[in-house]
Design a protein around this motif. Structure first.
Motif, PDB file in Angstrom:
ATOM      1  N   GLU A   1      14.063   7.180  35.428  1.00  0.00           N
ATOM      2  CA  GLU A   1      13.160   7.733  36.433  1.00  0.00           C
ATOM      3  C   GLU A   1      13.790   7.710  37.823  1.00  0.00           C
ATOM      4  O   GLU A   1      13.468   8.561  38.668  1.00  0.00           O
ATOM      5  N   ALA A   2      14.684   6.754  38.065  1.00  0.00           N
ATOM      6  CA  ALA A   2      15.355   6.689  39.363  1.00  0.00           C
ATOM      7  C   ALA A   2      16.223   7.917  39.610  1.00  0.00           C
ATOM      8  O   ALA A   2      16.435   8.324  40.757  1.00  0.00           O
ATOM      9  N   GLU A   3      16.729   8.529  38.548  1.00  0.00           N
ATOM     10  CA  GLU A   3      17.605   9.698  38.664  1.00  0.00           C
ATOM     11  C   GLU A   3      16.879  11.009  38.343  1.00  0.00           C
ATOM     12  O   GLU A   3      17.012  11.990  39.069  1.00  0.00           O
ATOM     13  N   PHE A   4      16.099  11.001  37.261  1.00  0.00           N
ATOM     14  CA  PHE A   4      15.440  12.221  36.794  1.00  0.00           C
ATOM     15  C   PHE A   4      14.140  12.491  37.535  1.00  0.00           C
ATOM     16  O   PHE A   4      13.764  13.642  37.770  1.00  0.00           O
ATOM     17  N   GLY A   5      13.440  11.440  37.884  1.00  0.00           N
ATOM     18  CA  GLY A   5      12.120  11.579  38.482  1.00  0.00           C
ATOM     19  C   GLY A   5      11.070  10.915  37.598  1.00  0.00           C
ATOM     20  O   GLY A   5      11.328  10.537  36.461  1.00  0.00           O
ATOM     21  N   GLU A   6       9.882  10.772  38.120  1.00  0.00           N
ATOM     22  CA  GLU A   6       8.819  10.071  37.405  1.00  0.00           C
ATOM     23  C   GLU A   6       8.461  10.784  36.107  1.00  0.00           C
ATOM     24  O   GLU A   6       8.390  12.014  36.056  1.00  0.00           O
TER      25      GLU A   6
ATOM     26  N   MET B   1      20.448  15.063  18.447  1.00  0.00           N
ATOM     27  CA  MET B   1      20.686  13.633  18.656  1.00  0.00           C
ATOM     28  C   MET B   1      21.581  13.410  19.876  1.00  0.00           C
ATOM     29  O   MET B   1      22.515  14.170  20.102  1.00  0.00           O
ATOM     30  N   LEU B   2      21.249  12.383  20.640  1.00  0.00           N
ATOM     31  CA  LEU B   2      22.092  11.931  21.737  1.00  0.00           C
ATOM     32  C   LEU B   2      22.386  10.446  21.555  1.00  0.00           C
ATOM     33  O   LEU B   2      21.494   9.673  21.192  1.00  0.00           O
ATOM     34  N   SER B   3      23.624  10.056  21.805  1.00  0.00           N
ATOM     35  CA  SER B   3      23.981   8.640  21.753  1.00  0.00           C
ATOM     36  C   SER B   3      23.741   8.031  23.132  1.00  0.00           C
ATOM     37  O   SER B   3      24.303   8.478  24.128  1.00  0.00           O
ATOM     38  N   MET B   4      22.885   6.999  23.175  1.00  0.00           N
ATOM     39  CA  MET B   4      22.481   6.405  24.447  1.00  0.00           C
ATOM     40  C   MET B   4      23.272   5.150  24.794  1.00  0.00           C
ATOM     41  O   MET B   4      23.126   4.591  25.870  1.00  0.00           O
ATOM     42  N   GLY B   5      24.076   4.673  23.862  1.00  0.00           N
ATOM     43  CA  GLY B   5      24.832   3.451  24.098  1.00  0.00           C
ATOM     44  C   GLY B   5      24.935   2.628  22.837  1.00  0.00           C
ATOM     45  O   GLY B   5      24.708   3.138  21.729  1.00  0.00           O
ATOM     46  N   ALA B   6      25.243   1.375  22.991  1.00  0.00           N
ATOM     47  CA  ALA B   6      25.394   0.498  21.830  1.00  0.00           C
ATOM     48  C   ALA B   6      25.120  -0.936  22.262  1.00  0.00           C
ATOM     49  O   ALA B   6      25.179  -1.266  23.452  1.00  0.00           O
ATOM     50  N   GLU B   7      24.804  -1.767  21.293  1.00  0.00           N
ATOM     51  CA  GLU B   7      24.687  -3.186  21.560  1.00  0.00           C
ATOM     52  C   GLU B   7      24.989  -3.974  20.292  1.00  0.00           C
ATOM     53  O   GLU B   7      24.903  -3.448  19.178  1.00  0.00           O
ATOM     54  N   ALA B   8      25.355  -5.224  20.491  1.00  0.00           N
ATOM     55  CA  ALA B   8      25.759  -6.074  19.379  1.00  0.00           C
ATOM     56  C   ALA B   8      24.595  -6.928  18.904  1.00  0.00           C
ATOM     57  O   ALA B   8      23.731  -7.331  19.679  1.00  0.00           O
ATOM     58  N   LEU B   9      24.590  -7.192  17.606  1.00  0.00           N
ATOM     59  CA  LEU B   9      23.665  -8.140  16.986  1.00  0.00           C
ATOM     60  C   LEU B   9      24.470  -9.391  16.687  1.00  0.00           C
ATOM     61  O   LEU B   9      25.434  -9.346  15.915  1.00  0.00           O
TER      62      LEU B   9
ATOM     63  N   ILE C   1       8.506  19.605  29.570  1.00  0.00           N
ATOM     64  CA  ILE C   1       9.025  18.378  30.169  1.00  0.00           C
ATOM     65  C   ILE C   1      10.070  17.730  29.262  1.00  0.00           C
ATOM     66  O   ILE C   1      11.072  17.191  29.726  1.00  0.00           O
ATOM     67  N   VAL C   2       9.868  17.842  27.943  1.00  0.00           N
ATOM     68  CA  VAL C   2      10.831  17.275  26.999  1.00  0.00           C
ATOM     69  C   VAL C   2      12.131  18.068  27.036  1.00  0.00           C
ATOM     70  O   VAL C   2      13.226  17.497  27.007  1.00  0.00           O
ATOM     71  N   ALA C   3      12.014  19.403  27.119  1.00  0.00           N
ATOM     72  CA  ALA C   3      13.210  20.247  27.206  1.00  0.00           C
ATOM     73  C   ALA C   3      13.999  19.930  28.473  1.00  0.00           C
ATOM     74  O   ALA C   3      15.237  19.830  28.444  1.00  0.00           O
ATOM     75  N   ARG C   4      13.304  19.767  29.608  1.00  0.00           N
ATOM     76  CA  ARG C   4      13.974  19.423  30.869  1.00  0.00           C
ATOM     77  C   ARG C   4      14.663  18.067  30.766  1.00  0.00           C
ATOM     78  O   ARG C   4      15.812  17.897  31.211  1.00  0.00           O
ATOM     79  N   LEU C   5      13.963  17.115  30.191  1.00  0.00           N
ATOM     80  CA  LEU C   5      14.531  15.771  30.057  1.00  0.00           C
ATOM     81  C   LEU C   5      15.749  15.782  29.144  1.00  0.00           C
ATOM     82  O   LEU C   5      16.775  15.159  29.454  1.00  0.00           O
TER      83      LEU C   5
ATOM     84  N   GLU D   1      21.606  15.419  28.225  1.00  0.00           N
ATOM     85  CA  GLU D   1      22.826  16.038  27.691  1.00  0.00           C
ATOM     86  C   GLU D   1      23.880  16.192  28.785  1.00  0.00           C
ATOM     87  O   GLU D   1      25.068  15.887  28.576  1.00  0.00           O
ATOM     88  N   GLN D   2      23.459  16.666  29.951  1.00  0.00           N
ATOM     89  CA  GLN D   2      24.401  16.857  31.051  1.00  0.00           C
ATOM     90  C   GLN D   2      24.965  15.523  31.533  1.00  0.00           C
ATOM     91  O   GLN D   2      26.157  15.409  31.841  1.00  0.00           O
ATOM     92  N   ALA D   3      24.101  14.511  31.588  1.00  0.00           N
ATOM     93  CA  ALA D   3      24.555  13.183  32.006  1.00  0.00           C
ATOM     94  C   ALA D   3      25.565  12.622  31.012  1.00  0.00           C
ATOM     95  O   ALA D   3      26.574  12.016  31.409  1.00  0.00           O
ATOM     96  N   GLN D   4      25.317  12.847  29.726  1.00  0.00           N
ATOM     97  CA  GLN D   4      26.239  12.366  28.706  1.00  0.00           C
ATOM     98  C   GLN D   4      27.574  13.094  28.803  1.00  0.00           C
ATOM     99  O   GLN D   4      28.641  12.472  28.702  1.00  0.00           O
ATOM    100  N   GLN D   5      27.529  14.403  29.026  1.00  0.00           N
ATOM    101  CA  GLN D   5      28.759  15.170  29.167  1.00  0.00           C
ATOM    102  C   GLN D   5      29.549  14.719  30.388  1.00  0.00           C
ATOM    103  O   GLN D   5      30.784  14.606  30.344  1.00  0.00           O
ATOM    104  N   GLY D   6      28.831  14.406  31.461  1.00  0.00           N
ATOM    105  CA  GLY D   6      29.495  13.917  32.667  1.00  0.00           C
ATOM    106  C   GLY D   6      30.204  12.592  32.419  1.00  0.00           C
ATOM    107  O   GLY D   6      31.310  12.372  32.909  1.00  0.00           O
TER     108      GLY D   6
END
Length: 320
Positions: free
Chosen positions: A114-119, A163-171, A294-298, A303-308
């Motif tokens: 929300e800090a970048e995209f908006g509320e 699908m978009l990959s948002m990151g990873a974390e360890a168990l 709103i979902v399409a915009r998000l 996608e653009q942020a991931q490409q960047g």
């Protein structure tokens, strides 16, 4: 009465097996049995003949089976009808998220987004992994956020779902610290002095991740299971009480590690852990089901942020 009780009962009627239906419904057998009992209590009639093996329906159960099929059909038809009439300019994004991610990753990610995209007006459905996936498949949410591992994949058709990959974390394995900040238990344990093990229930997704760790462990880990639950938060609270070793996602213990309430039980070796990808899914828009604006915009923004990030990573990898 809950719809999932009807789905449980239909599954049981078709498999004639509590254990098999519990596996298919991705819940523990005790939890599955309790849901069937709740349905029977609500109806005021026994649906299952518990004096026979294999499991079979009572006369009342046979009658109700047909009614349950009809009711589920009516519910799904009504939902599809109403969703078809909903305006596409709705501004609420519906997320289906497994319990652990809903408590750990989701709040922090949403705040940063929300800090970048908006509320964003959002609605969160916290579910087990199976039900979260089914919610997306059945059109009950806009986005699914979940863990992914190649050896425990979510088999969503890539031609139908983006699908978009948002990151990873360890168990990893964690345990309580003593007053000096020293872990109270240390892997791997021994056959003579097995470590108290705080385990996930068999059908929990993170439980299957832990099974991968235990099966691959070299040297092997020596545990004595003393507690079991579906929820990572429940295991964390038991670990904080000093009751044993629990495998937890790193996002679930950030605060406790900083405050030195918990520590890694593996000596920071990384020998007994598994890395999970965090993925975001949506149903691919079509002329028949265009989805919310709103979902399409998000999605476009993500996608653009991931490409960047990819391009930035490539530039860093290039030699000067």
């Amino acid at each position: 009465m809950e719809t999932k009780w009807l789905e449980d009962f239909v599954s049981l009627a078709e498999t004639n097996s509590f254990s098999r239906s519990a596996e298919l419904r991705h819940v523990t057998q005790p939890a599955f049995s309790r849901r069937i009992q709740s349905l029977e209590a609500w109806l005021g009639s026994d649906l299952i003949d518990r004096t026979s093996y294999p499991t079979r329906l009572t006369h009342a159960g046979e009658i109700f089976y047909e009614q349950a099929i009809a009711m589920l059909g009516q519910i799904n038809n009504a939902r599809a009808l109403l969703r078809g009439k909903r305006s596409t300019i709705q501004t609420t994004v519906d997320f289906a998220v497994p319990h652990t991610l809903s408590l750990t990753y989701m709040p922090r990610w949403l705040t940063g987004l929300e800090a970048e995209f908006g509320e964003i007006n959002s609605r969160l459905l916290a579910l087990n992994v199976h039900d979260a996936v089914m919610t997306l498949v059945e059109g009950g949410c806009d986005l699914l956020l979940c863990y992914h591992h190649p050896r425990q994949p979510l088999l969503l058709d890539s031609s139908q779902y983006d699908m978009l990959s948002m990151g990873a974390e360890a168990l990893r394995a964690y345990t309580r610290c003593d007053r000096h900040g020293v872990p109270e238990f240390a892997l791997p344990g021994t056959a003579e002095a097995a470590l108290p093990f705080l385990a996930y229930a068999n059908n929990a997704y993170l439980g299957r991740m832990v099974e991968l760790i235990l099966n691959d462990a070299r040297p092997p880990l020596h545990f004595d299971k003393c507690y079991e639950t579906d929820m990572a938060e429940g295991l964390k609270m038991m670990a904080l009480e000093g009751r044993g070793v629990a495998f937890l996602p790193e996002s679930a213990v950030t605060r406790e590690l900083k405050q030195k309430q918990l520590a890694r039980a593996d000596g920071n070796s990384g020998a007994w852990e598994v890395n999970m990808e965090i993925r975001l899914y949506r149903e691919r828009p079509s002329p028949q089901r265009p989805g919310k604006l709103i979902v399409a915009r998000l999605w476009d923004y993500l996608e653009q942020a991931q490409q960047g990030r990819r391009e930035k990573s490539k530039k860093k990898a290039r030699p000067e």
